[in-house]
Each structure stands twice: as C-alpha cells, then as structure tokens.
Scaffold this motif. Sequence first.
Motif, PDB file in Angstrom:
ATOM      1  N   ILE A   1       1.018  -1.315   0.108  1.00  0.00           N
ATOM      2  CA  ILE A   1       0.169  -0.033   0.087  1.00  0.00           C
ATOM      3  C   ILE A   1       0.882   1.236   0.055  1.00  0.00           C
ATOM      4  O   ILE A   1       1.701   1.545   0.734  1.00  0.00           O
ATOM      5  N   ASP A   2       0.578   2.192  -0.916  1.00  0.00           N
ATOM      6  CA  ASP A   2       1.346   3.245  -1.065  1.00  0.00           C
ATOM      7  C   ASP A   2       0.600   4.616  -0.396  1.00  0.00           C
ATOM      8  O   ASP A   2       1.144   5.394   0.518  1.00  0.00           O
ATOM      9  N   GLU A   3      -0.768   4.629  -0.322  1.00  0.00           N
ATOM     10  CA  GLU A   3      -1.714   5.492   0.494  1.00  0.00           C
ATOM     11  C   GLU A   3      -2.875   5.117   0.905  1.00  0.00           C
ATOM     12  O   GLU A   3      -3.504   4.284   0.130  1.00  0.00           O
ATOM     13  N   THR A   4      -3.406   5.507   1.877  1.00  0.00           N
ATOM     14  CA  THR A   4      -4.765   5.229   2.356  1.00  0.00           C
ATOM     15  C   THR A   4      -5.586   6.639   2.766  1.00  0.00           C
ATOM     16  O   THR A   4      -4.995   7.513   3.343  1.00  0.00           O
ATOM     17  N   VAL A   5      -6.626   6.439   2.358  1.00  0.00           N
ATOM     18  CA  VAL A   5      -7.571   7.961   2.683  1.00  0.00           C
ATOM     19  C   VAL A   5      -8.977   7.317   3.552  1.00  0.00           C
ATOM     20  O   VAL A   5      -9.118   5.971   3.286  1.00  0.00           O
ATOM     21  N   ALA A   6      -9.495   7.945   4.007  1.00  0.00           N
ATOM     22  CA  ALA A   6     -10.787   7.610   4.914  1.00  0.00           C
ATOM     23  C   ALA A   6     -11.530   8.973   5.230  1.00  0.00           C
ATOM     24  O   ALA A   6     -11.189  10.079   5.064  1.00  0.00           O
ATOM     25  N   ILE A   7     -12.882   8.422   5.431  1.00  0.00           N
ATOM     26  CA  ILE A   7     -13.606   9.402   5.870  1.00  0.00           C
ATOM     27  C   ILE A   7     -14.272   9.305   7.196  1.00  0.00           C
ATOM     28  O   ILE A   7     -14.447   8.050   7.623  1.00  0.00           O
ATOM     29  N   PHE A   8     -14.465  10.285   8.234  1.00  0.00           N
ATOM     30  CA  PHE A   8     -14.597  10.091   9.492  1.00  0.00           C
ATOM     31  C   PHE A   8     -15.716  10.844   9.814  1.00  0.00           C
ATOM     32  O   PHE A   8     -16.324  12.001   9.376  1.00  0.00           O
TER      33      PHE A   8
END
Length: 346
Positions: A28-35
Amino acid sequence: MLIHRKEWDKFLTDLHLNVSNSSEIETIDETVAIFAKNGEVLATGSIAGNVIKYVATCTKGEQSAGERFNKIITELMNRLAQKGIYHVFVFTKPMYAKSFGYLGFKELARAEQGVLLEKGRPNITDFLSSLTEKKLVPAGAKKIAAVVMNANPFTLGHCYLVEQAAAENDFVYVFVVSTDRSLFRADERLDLVKKGLSALTNVSVVSGGDYLVSFATFPAYFIQSDEEVMDFQTQIDARIFKNWFVEALGITTRYLGAEPFSKTTSIYNQQLTEVLSDVIDVKIIERKKADDNEEIISATAVRAAIATNQLEKIRNFVPETTFEFIEQHLQELQARIKGGQKTNGN
C-alpha cells in the motif's frame, strides 16, 4: 485526520475484509478515509501502484454508503493522477462490480469470488492492438500458439517448451511476465528469453504487460479462505487470457510446462486447462531433463546455485546466453538474495 492501523484493521475486519496478509498490506502506498464528527471511521480506500484496494464503506450516519464510496474512489483517482497514473485496476467482490462500473470501470474477468476491472488508458484493447499492429504473425498462419513464462531465469527447459510449440504451429507468441518481484528483473528476463529463442524464426517474444502477470500477485483481501484465494487468482488469470487474448490474437493452442515440484503451479495448469479447453487446445509438455544426469531442469535449481556460488552445477540447465549473464552479474544477483529476494517459488 489520520487513520490509525488498529482502527483501520477493525473497520475492515468488521466488514469481512481480510487484513491478515502482510504482503498485500506492505504494498500500500496511500490510504484515505472518511470520518464521523466523533472520529469514527465511516469509509476507507487504498492504492498500491496502479491498483485500488481495501475499499470499504459502512451505513452509519446521514450520508449513504454509495456517496461515501464515490468520494473515496474519486479521491484515490485524483491522487493517482497526481502521480501521473491514469490507468487503474481494481479487484473486488462481484456484488460491488456494478458500483465501480457506474464510475467508468470496465470488467476484464470474473470468478465466483471476485472481479477484475480497469479504467483509463492504455487499456487492454490498446495493449492487444499494439501487438496486432506490429503484424508479427505471418500471412496465412492458421495455427497460432501462446506460451506464458516468468523465466526466472530462462532455462533450457523453457527453451524446450517453446521449441515444441514452434515445431507444431505456424507462429508462437511467447509472453514474458512483467511483474517485477523475481530475482531477475523484468527487463533482464525479457532480454534473456529473446536471446535464448533468437534462432526460432516463427517465434516472437513480447512482454505480458499489465495483463499476463504473476497470478499470485492479484489482491485477494476480500476473500477469507486461502484455498479460495488461490482459486480466485488462477481463475482470473485464465479468464483474462480467454476473454481477451484468444480472439484478438487468433490463438489456437496454449502450451504449459508440466510441474512435478510445485503444487501451486500444478493446480494452476489444471484450472487453466478447464477454463480454456472449450475454446482452444491446451497442451502440457513434460519437463526437459539435463543431458548429463537426467535431472529435471528447474529455474529454482538455477537460483539456488546462484545463492550458493555453485554455477558449474547448472551449466547444462541454461543456454549460453543465460549462463554468461549470470557469470557477469553474479555479485549483483547474490546481493539481491542477501537483500531479501527469495529464490524459491517460480
């Protein structure tokens, strides 16, 4: 806000995604999320190279899961574009394929456990067109064969397999796996195969591109069982070839090498035969033995000899061009092994 690993693990596990495969997570290079306002994770997605993976959304809160899904994919696509990556793959459960379709992803292959889709250019049609536009196949050729190999490195066993195909067909495509996870780099393997087969006039050696890759590298984070993971990976690999390569390139026969040592490859050969046999012939060729001691030629044995500095043991296993390359780059190859590159497997 940053998503912490423990939060990420729990969120995905609660949604029945597998986070136990460290080799998949390490890519994995990048991870995004919604909180949520209270910091609770509501959706997430990751990118690894040009692959979107670990996409998950929950149904909590006012916003729908579909809206969050669209936001996550849009954000990941934007981040890939910033890296200059405009051609993207996604592996997902069949139930989510339609959602990716709404965002412009095109299905390439489907198995019971999962689906492979792509978006952007150059796509699989562009890749196959680039081969047909080269006019590699001679006019009037009716029997067109294909061999797919990793060739890590290219051995006399690989050569024997292609020689059998060349003797029985008008033309042979030899696709070299482009996945760069082997002791010998993708460009090195491609060059050694070209040199080793240069005497065969009805054979063209080409890269497998993004499509004929090592099936074991396919993400399978959405599958829990190891047995199902392998079944999914081999099925997708076989169906990419069946759905796209057979008709576009006019292939009539696929050649495989028998595999007495690797259970994984043996199962792969069996499944590939089952998937392809209704549209083309599949021939499994027995492995060639070394002339001096009747030992079956194996690329694994060649890599082991490199690691232990016993090159004379494998002089009769490889063409002169491969042996010369190994001699000239022995220290570099050994350094790769000491650096953690595995010598077992394929």
